[in-house]
Design an enzyme around this catalytic site. Sequence first.
Site, short mmCIF file in Angstrom:
data_model
loop_
_atom_site.label_atom_id
_atom_site.label_comp_id
_atom_site.label_asym_id
_atom_site.label_seq_id
_atom_site.Cartn_x
_atom_site.Cartn_y
_atom_site.Cartn_z
N ARG A 241 0.86 -1.18 0.00
CA ARG A 241 0.00 0.00 0.00
C ARG A 241 0.89 1.23 0.00
O ARG A 241 1.97 1.23 0.61
CB ARG A 241 -0.93 0.02 1.22
CG ARG A 241 -2.14 -0.90 1.13
CD ARG A 241 -3.11 -0.44 0.05
NE ARG A 241 -4.33 -1.22 0.00
CZ ARG A 241 -4.53 -2.28 -0.75
NH1 ARG A 241 -3.53 -2.73 -1.51
NH2 ARG A 241 -5.70 -2.91 -0.77
N GLU A 271 -2.42 8.06 -4.38
CA GLU A 271 -2.83 7.16 -5.46
C GLU A 271 -4.26 7.39 -5.94
O GLU A 271 -4.53 7.42 -7.14
CB GLU A 271 -2.67 5.72 -4.96
CG GLU A 271 -3.12 4.65 -5.90
CD GLU A 271 -2.94 3.27 -5.30
OE1 GLU A 271 -3.90 2.50 -5.33
OE2 GLU A 271 -1.84 2.98 -4.80
N HIS A 309 -1.31 0.40 -9.88
CA HIS A 309 -2.00 -0.54 -8.98
C HIS A 309 -2.62 -1.69 -9.77
O HIS A 309 -3.82 -1.95 -9.70
CB HIS A 309 -3.06 0.18 -8.15
CG HIS A 309 -3.40 -0.56 -6.88
ND1 HIS A 309 -3.74 0.08 -5.71
CD2 HIS A 309 -3.45 -1.89 -6.58
CE1 HIS A 309 -4.00 -0.81 -4.77
NE2 HIS A 309 -3.82 -2.02 -5.28
#
Length: 346
Positions: A241, A271, A309
């Site tokens: 993360r 993000e 991601h």
Amino acid sequence: MAEKIVFFETKDWEKEKFMGIIKRKITHEFPDLEVEFVASPLRESNASNYKDVTIAVIYLNSLINEAVINALPSLKFIITRTTGADHIDTLCCKKRGIEVSNAPFYASVTVAEHTFALILALARRLKKNFEKMALFDFTREGLMGLDLYGKTLGVIGTGNIGGHLCRIGFGIGMKVLAYDINPSSELIEKYQVNYVTLDTLLQEADIITLMVPYNPRTHHLINMNNIKLIKEEAMLINTARGPVVDTHALIWALEKGKLKGGVALDVFEGERVLLDESYLKENLPAEVAQKALLTLHLLKYEKVILTPHIAYYTEEAMERLIEWVIEDLRHYLKYKTSRVHFESYF
């Protein structure tokens, strides 16, 4: 009372797959189900539109905070189609009696393989290679790579994903160091994993990988204090993360000539702003915007690679995820409890 299930952040192909399995595995047992699919994430801005939802099936960009929970008086169960649950206020859910379930196993091998792909990309200077080819530059200048055989792989977090990474590293002849609050005797026996302190791992590893969940204990696990311990020639890869690594510390290290092996991030601070443009229409906190700008700043460095991601994102993993969610949903409808109880780390 019939359950109303809303699947958030779904694309057309996902809706088709979910509906096919629901009809095959659930509808005959629970014919009164009301099922809805929406493309948008569940957040404060739209939560009031779903006051009658009893089961919410969410994804990466949904943010379940106290305001959202208060806007959903009928909500009893949340399934997140992710392994991590840092986008959910699990403590608030627990207080309200809302069960939370995640998908802990569907992408374990998948994320480990992507992590190793990033390691190979840094080791063989693929970013620069592709840039040179795009300019029809066939010279080898700046493209000398390095062997991974015999190097020391550092794995921070040896759960499902980290365990597979240990297996891959050991399989190509790497020495594997690991840091975890719960060492695995199986990994020690099978892959000769040597558990050490975090500081020792940072000092000795040639390649540092992060595989930990995000919670208050892992926030900025790599920070301005301990990044100074890392070898100058080391590489760092984060597929866990974003906030596990302090972006300020990364920029400091790169400016000081450290991490010469490169940095590869599939997750990064700020993000959500960078991956979901709908956030730009909302009242964006200054801190979040700053984190996104810092991440963009990383792209100026030659040996920094970012992927959006996607470590979990393969055909096989998506199939496993859909099957997992349907089985969890069926279990809840039948027994009024989840197969997986995601516990708060607070």
